[in-house]
Design a protein around this motif. Structure first.
Motif, mmCIF file in Angstrom:
data_model
loop_
_atom_site.group_PDB
_atom_site.id
_atom_site.type_symbol
_atom_site.label_atom_id
_atom_site.label_comp_id
_atom_site.label_asym_id
_atom_site.label_seq_id
_atom_site.Cartn_x
_atom_site.Cartn_y
_atom_site.Cartn_z
ATOM 1 N N THR A 107 0.660 -1.074 0.233
ATOM 2 C CA THR A 107 0.061 -0.104 0.039
ATOM 3 C C THR A 107 0.992 1.111 -0.110
ATOM 4 O OG1 THR A 107 -1.827 -1.069 1.191
ATOM 5 C CG2 THR A 107 -1.711 1.230 1.353
ATOM 6 N N ARG A 158 -10.383 4.770 -1.777
ATOM 7 C CA ARG A 158 -9.469 4.317 -2.948
ATOM 8 C C ARG A 158 -10.269 4.497 -4.203
ATOM 9 N NH1 ARG A 158 -9.563 1.962 1.403
ATOM 10 N NH2 ARG A 158 -7.670 0.842 2.534
ATOM 11 N N VAL A 208 -5.523 3.342 -11.685
ATOM 12 C CA VAL A 208 -5.768 1.664 -11.664
ATOM 13 C C VAL A 208 -5.101 1.333 -10.440
ATOM 14 C CG1 VAL A 208 -5.082 -0.367 -12.707
ATOM 15 C CG2 VAL A 208 -5.921 1.491 -14.214
ATOM 16 N N VAL A 209 -3.841 1.932 -10.112
ATOM 17 C CA VAL A 209 -3.106 1.508 -8.931
ATOM 18 C C VAL A 209 -3.805 1.784 -7.585
ATOM 19 C CG1 VAL A 209 -1.091 2.058 -7.366
ATOM 20 C CG2 VAL A 209 -0.669 1.800 -9.968
ATOM 21 N N SER A 210 -4.665 3.168 -7.394
ATOM 22 C CA SER A 210 -5.317 3.593 -6.487
ATOM 23 C C SER A 210 -6.552 2.381 -6.494
ATOM 24 C CB SER A 210 -5.610 4.995 -6.681
ATOM 25 O OG SER A 210 -4.720 5.994 -6.805
ATOM 26 N N ALA A 211 -7.055 2.065 -7.324
ATOM 27 C CA ALA A 211 -8.412 1.229 -7.222
ATOM 28 C C ALA A 211 -8.059 0.014 -6.719
ATOM 29 C CB ALA A 211 -9.072 1.294 -8.572
ATOM 30 N N THR A 212 -6.979 -0.361 -6.771
ATOM 31 C CA THR A 212 -6.494 -2.040 -6.725
ATOM 32 C C THR A 212 -5.748 -1.914 -5.178
ATOM 33 O OG1 THR A 212 -4.491 -1.668 -7.822
ATOM 34 C CG2 THR A 212 -6.366 -2.812 -8.910
ATOM 35 N N ARG A 272 -5.376 -2.622 -1.494
ATOM 36 C CA ARG A 272 -6.065 -3.567 -0.671
ATOM 37 C C ARG A 272 -6.378 -2.914 0.642
ATOM 38 N NH1 ARG A 272 -1.906 -8.401 -0.463
ATOM 39 N NH2 ARG A 272 -0.668 -6.738 -0.086
#
Length: 448
Positions: free
Chosen positions: A256, A321, A428-432, A434
């Motif tokens: 993260t 996120r 994309v990175v932010s949406a994934t 965890r």
């Protein structure tokens, strides 16, 4: 109306706030108000270099490179000081670090009127003001919110971040007028006065923690059904620099952290690095007067305030996120169409771009700070400091790269398109990222 502890009970060596009479205003909001004023006072220099560079160059004959070097030192320190400032606030208290930072800004700005050698501007603009503004960076807002608030943290971070932007808007017109008549020295003294004027308020009203005021954090459950994460107190930590580096070491083992750092680096690249540095020269390449382009950036600043506060409100209610992914993608769409909007005349579509980009300018701050707190617990403020350092490094890299693209191609088009692509990556990175099942009070200790 907040339930306020009105008394404390001594249990061993621990002083625990207890529920008491209800008060009209929780002390946390007084602390937030003083923090807002401190950020406004510290923000004066942030807008100054663009106004003061020309008169300094004309009076002393210094090159733009020398003056830009001073600003570059300031930007690097602005980012890299943040995590150490967060650790210093834990070690010595928020009040002491904040007051010292404001004094450094005031000293750096006031001493500028005495310079007559180019190396001296590196010391005042670069070192003193860089250290001061770095200690009053966005990590300060996160530290206030995490220490004093259980509820409405996102809103508070949004408001304090907006205070930094408001400071630039408040000071800039006066700096510009004073730089023209009577001169740049008076403008520098105005900045110094603005920073120093807030110091007495900080010393009187900016308490280090709710425990110092004999209260629970705002929104904490007095019954203890929802325990409040233990706060660090001045004197509890060891060496601040060692702690900041230890937090970085542990955070670097968590995916993260890298996702947030990468996203915030792209945030810095697409705000301070590109738009903040190259929007005016790019608009000038298309025939737009510099004063007009500067006016458009001022509008960005106005809507930045609204967008950041709104983002804080949203962060308290929705998944941060998803908010980050939406913010980055909208920013990417704006950058994608920007080359088509630049022209001699300001078109309605450009106004739409400026408004949307302003709303999105630092809207990423509240959700990023929220994820830091959620994932890293009591270490969240220091971790956010390191994430903010990535923001400034991304800004510096983008400013340099965009200039190189302009020199090699004769235009900024590829810079805008490349930045748009980076925003999609950040979305994309932010949406994934965890989501942990529950917040952690601190990072796990490193294993052998």
């Amino acid at each position: 109306m907040s339930t306020m502890p009105g008394a404390t009970e001594q249990a061993g060596n621990q002083v625990s706030p207890q529920p008491g009479p209800r008060r009209r205003l929780h002390p946390a909001w007084v602390v937030a108000a003083v923090a807002f004023l401190a950020l406004v006072g510290a923000a004066g220099f942030r807008a100054a270099p663009g106004v003061l560079m020309v008169p300094l160059r004309e009076e002393f004959g210094w090159s733009t490179t020398v003056l830009s070097a001073a600003v570059s030192i300031n930007l690097v320190l602005f980012g890299l000081t943040a995590p150490f400032a967060a650790a210093l606030m834990e070690r010595f208290g928020i009040r002491a670090v904040t007051a010292t930072a404001l004094v450094l800004i005031g000293m750096g700005s006031a001493l500028t009127v005495l310079v007559n050698q180019s190396w001296q501007i590196l010391l005042t603009w670069g070192l003193l003001i860089g250290l001061g503004t770095g200690s009053m960076a966005l990590v300060f807002a996160a530290t206030i919110a995490n220490t004093w608030f259980v509820k409405s943290r996102g809103l508070v971070i949004g408001m304090l971040t907006a205070g930094s932007a408001a400071g630039q808007l408040v000071f800039l017109p006066f700096i510009a007028m004073l730089a023209q008549d009577p001169g740049w020295r008076q403008a520098s003294l105005l900045i110094a006065a603005g920073a120093l004027a807030v110091v007495p308020l900080v010393l009187k009203f900016l308490k280090n923690s709710p425990q110092d005021a004999g209260v629970l954090p705002y929104g904490a459950d007095p019954s203890g059904a929802a325990p409040v994460p233990p706060a660090r107190h001045p004197g509890d930590s060891g060496n601040a620099a060692v702690r900041a580096l230890q937090v970085l070491r542990r955070a670097s083992r968590v995916r993260t952290f890298w996702a947030l750092a990468a996203g915030f680096a792209i945030c810095g690249a697409t705000t301070n690095g590109l738009i903040g540095t190259h929007f005016i020269p790019s608009a000038h390449d298309h025939g737009m007067p510099e004063t007009t382009a500067a006016g458009l950036l001022a509008v960005v600043g106005i809507f930045d305030i609204l967008g950041t506060i709104a983002s804080g409100w949203l962060t308290d209610r929705f998944n941060p996120r998803i908010l980050l992914a939406v913010y980055y993608q909208f920013r990417g769409i704006g950058l994608l169409v920007l080359p088509m909007l630049l022209s001699t005349e300001v078109q309605p579509s450009m106004i739409v771009f400026v408004v949307i980009y302003g709303l999105d300018w630092v809207a990423t701050v509240p959700p990023t700070a929220a994820i830091c707190r959620e994932t890293f617990g009591a270490d969240g403020s220091v971790v956010f400091g390191w994430v903010f350092a990535a923001h400034q490094l991304g800004a510096a890299a983008a400013a340099l790269a965009a200039g190189a693209i302009r020199d090699s191609t004769g235009h900024y088009t590829y810079a805008w398109l490349g930045a748009a692509a980076m925003c999609t990556v950040a979305a994309v990175v932010s949406a994934t990222i965890r989501k942990d099942s529950k917040p952690r009070e601190s990072l796990p200790a490193p294993t052998a």
